[in-house]
Design a protein around this motif. Sequence first.
Motif, PDB file in Angstrom:
ATOM      1  N   VAL A 162       0.841  -1.203   0.000  1.00 42.63           N
ATOM      2  CA  VAL A 162       0.000   0.000   0.000  1.00 42.63           C
ATOM      3  C   VAL A 162       0.875   1.251   0.000  1.00 42.63           C
ATOM      4  N   LYS A 163       1.954   1.228   0.780  1.00 45.26           N
ATOM      5  CA  LYS A 163       2.888   2.365   0.819  1.00 45.26           C
ATOM      6  C   LYS A 163       3.508   2.599  -0.562  1.00 45.26           C
ATOM      7  N   GLN A 164       3.957   1.523  -1.210  1.00 47.62           N
ATOM      8  CA  GLN A 164       4.571   1.662  -2.533  1.00 47.62           C
ATOM      9  C   GLN A 164       3.557   2.109  -3.585  1.00 47.62           C
ATOM     10  N   ALA A 165       2.303   1.657  -3.462  1.00 45.25           N
ATOM     11  CA  ALA A 165       1.261   2.112  -4.392  1.00 45.25           C
ATOM     12  C   ALA A 165       1.055   3.622  -4.253  1.00 45.25           C
ATOM     13  N   GLY A 166       1.080   4.121  -3.023  1.00 45.24           N
ATOM     14  CA  GLY A 166       0.966   5.562  -2.796  1.00 45.24           C
ATOM     15  C   GLY A 166       2.123   6.334  -3.402  1.00 45.24           C
ATOM     16  N   GLU A 167       3.342   5.806  -3.247  1.00 50.53           N
ATOM     17  CA  GLU A 167       4.516   6.454  -3.842  1.00 50.53           C
ATOM     18  C   GLU A 167       4.420   6.469  -5.367  1.00 50.53           C
ATOM     19  N   MET A 168       3.935   5.364  -5.950  1.00 55.84           N
ATOM     20  CA  MET A 168       3.770   5.307  -7.401  1.00 55.84           C
ATOM     21  C   MET A 168       2.749   6.349  -7.856  1.00 55.84           C
ATOM     22  N   GLU A 169       1.654   6.480  -7.127  1.00 56.28           N
ATOM     23  CA  GLU A 169       0.640   7.481  -7.468  1.00 56.28           C
ATOM     24  C   GLU A 169       1.231   8.886  -7.437  1.00 56.28           C
TER      25      GLU A 169
END
Length: 196
Positions: A162-169
Amino acid sequence: AARIKLGAIAAGPGVSEKIARVRMPHPRLWRPESPYLYTARVVARPKDGGPADNAESHFGMRKFTMDETSPVKGTLWLNNQPVILRGANTMGHFMVEAMKGNREQLIEDVLIARLANMNYFRLTQSPVQPEVYDLFDQLGMMAQTDLPLFGSLRRPVLEEAVKQAGEMERLVRAHPSNIMISYINEPFAPRGKEHR
């Protein structure tokens, strides 16, 4: 050029932000045939008259949707016009050229794809550097960015995913070229278990 003056904001621990709304009654839209970009410049001046801090970023205005209501679902729309994606998967080439600082090769690769009537790259299982998205924005190449996740996700690493998905966004959000994201490539249920 719109100028907006915002009041002082205290900067404490964590993210500090100030939001300003700018009216754009008739924005020029970004599209592959005419990839129009706007520039946002921010100057922060301390009250005591010290040196100013400057930041600049570009962005584009566009709308990308998928038809989910018609009897035949799935038509893609760019700026309320149907669009067909013609392109290829990439497997790290753009990332390597960006690491080498080979901007000319990146430009040439995108222009060759455009000459071959392509308008889209899927950045397979890996976000790329901001300068690659910048070139896509400038040269009118649409892209899909994948979270580097394949097959399934184990429960103990959900928080990190979830943290990495936020960074990608945060990486792709301001780039009009990035029309799609995917969170998992070829999802499958772990052996003997249902999808969760």
